[in-house]
Design an enzyme around this catalytic site. Sequence first.
Site, PDB file in Angstrom:
ATOM      1  N   GLY A 116       0.947   7.140   8.412  1.00 41.07           N
ATOM      2  CA  GLY A 116       0.698   6.354   7.217  1.00 41.07           C
ATOM      3  C   GLY A 116      -0.666   6.691   6.655  1.00 41.07           C
ATOM      4  O   GLY A 116      -1.539   7.208   7.349  1.00 41.07           O
ATOM      5  N   CYS A 117      -0.868   6.386   5.374  1.00 37.98           N
ATOM      6  CA  CYS A 117      -2.142   6.716   4.740  1.00 37.98           C
ATOM      7  C   CYS A 117      -3.281   5.866   5.299  1.00 37.98           C
ATOM      8  O   CYS A 117      -4.346   6.390   5.630  1.00 37.98           O
ATOM      9  CB  CYS A 117      -2.036   6.561   3.227  1.00 37.98           C
ATOM     10  SG  CYS A 117      -1.304   5.002   2.653  1.00 37.98           S
ATOM     11  N   TYR A 118      -3.062   4.548   5.419  1.00 38.12           N
ATOM     12  CA  TYR A 118      -4.098   3.699   6.008  1.00 38.12           C
ATOM     13  C   TYR A 118      -4.418   4.112   7.450  1.00 38.12           C
ATOM     14  O   TYR A 118      -5.592   4.244   7.826  1.00 38.12           O
ATOM     15  CB  TYR A 118      -3.665   2.234   6.008  1.00 38.12           C
ATOM     16  CG  TYR A 118      -3.604   1.550   4.664  1.00 38.12           C
ATOM     17  CD1 TYR A 118      -4.726   1.423   3.852  1.00 38.12           C
ATOM     18  CD2 TYR A 118      -2.416   0.964   4.229  1.00 38.12           C
ATOM     19  CE1 TYR A 118      -4.670   0.755   2.645  1.00 38.12           C
ATOM     20  CE2 TYR A 118      -2.348   0.292   3.013  1.00 38.12           C
ATOM     21  CZ  TYR A 118      -3.471   0.190   2.225  1.00 38.12           C
ATOM     22  OH  TYR A 118      -3.414  -0.484   1.026  1.00 38.12           O
ATOM     23  N   THR A 120      -4.115   6.977   8.907  1.00 38.24           N
ATOM     24  CA  THR A 120      -4.829   8.257   8.964  1.00 38.24           C
ATOM     25  C   THR A 120      -6.330   8.023   8.882  1.00 38.24           C
ATOM     26  O   THR A 120      -7.112   8.595   9.648  1.00 38.24           O
ATOM     27  CB  THR A 120      -4.366   9.182   7.830  1.00 38.24           C
ATOM     28  OG1 THR A 120      -2.974   9.500   8.013  1.00 38.24           O
ATOM     29  CG2 THR A 120      -5.166  10.477   7.821  1.00 38.24           C
ATOM     30  N   GLY A 295      -2.927  11.442   3.126  1.00 39.69           N
ATOM     31  CA  GLY A 295      -2.271  10.214   3.539  1.00 39.69           C
ATOM     32  C   GLY A 295      -0.762  10.237   3.519  1.00 39.69           C
ATOM     33  O   GLY A 295      -0.136   9.314   4.037  1.00 39.69           O
TER      34      GLY A 295
END
Length: 310
Positions: A116-118, A120, A295
């Site tokens: 997930g972007c968060y 990462t 992300g």
Amino acid sequence: MTAKIFIDGEHGTTGLQIRTRMAGRRDVELLSIPEAERRNAALREDLLNAADVAILCLPDDASKEAVKMVAGNNKVRIIDTSTAFRVANDWAYGFAEMDRSQAEKIRSARYVANPGCYPTGAIGLLRPLRAAGILPDGYPVTVNAVSGYTGGGKQLIAQMEDAGHPEHITANNFLYGLPLKHKHVPEMKVHGLLDRSPLFSPSVGRFAQGMIVQVPLFLEDMANGTTVESVHNALVAHYAGQNIVTVVPLAESAKLPRVDAEDLVGQDTMKIFVFGTPGGAHVNLVALLDNLGKGASGAAVQNMDLMLSA
């Protein structure tokens, strides 16, 4: 030999970004399903099983269904961008810079769970400190973040951009995940090497792409003798020798008046900053990335390239 790639969910936000990144490449052949046929299960199954690498840009349940469709076909390798398999033991986690061996794990894997972007950003900040013994067991980690609204997919994009949408959002910035049970927390804990779940507070801003992830820390509650400099040194050592995740020098960070969430839009890299006064009591770790770059879509293409290099 040209590799056959099928993006299952190619008409969604992440899928479209992946297609854009592969436009003009001659080393891959994109298998495509017309948007009008995207619910044709038989055609999807045929294309999934014809691919060398299938990239799943689907909700969790649809991803699980797609994996079952190719379970008996060992020729097909999978990159899944949903949250369905991110802490599964038989899936490689697709953050190549996470540690020294991760790129090779991705290269040799049949199944890769795209981060997930968060997470990462959060894992990129936390794991090096845990691995170095700087962040102790039991530390109450908090993760605060803001993302561009494209991270919410087509539905949130429409809510933010279409004034006529029945659920139009007028806020310039809003918090969500208020019950503190966000779906990204398990992967932050597992791949961040944490022994307790972090408190994660996400938010969305009125900008399409970009992301800032922050982890504030009290130095007195970390390993004895921990300083702003030793935290920075641990991060520099962890990411030495590669150029996708870079750690900004302390002297350069100290001169910055601000960090703009949109600074890396369109790029598939991530920058890490360490903020704090030398000799002070606190440090703020900051990861800057494009929520659709490193992300999401950029990470998926990076993982695909690693797998094709095996």
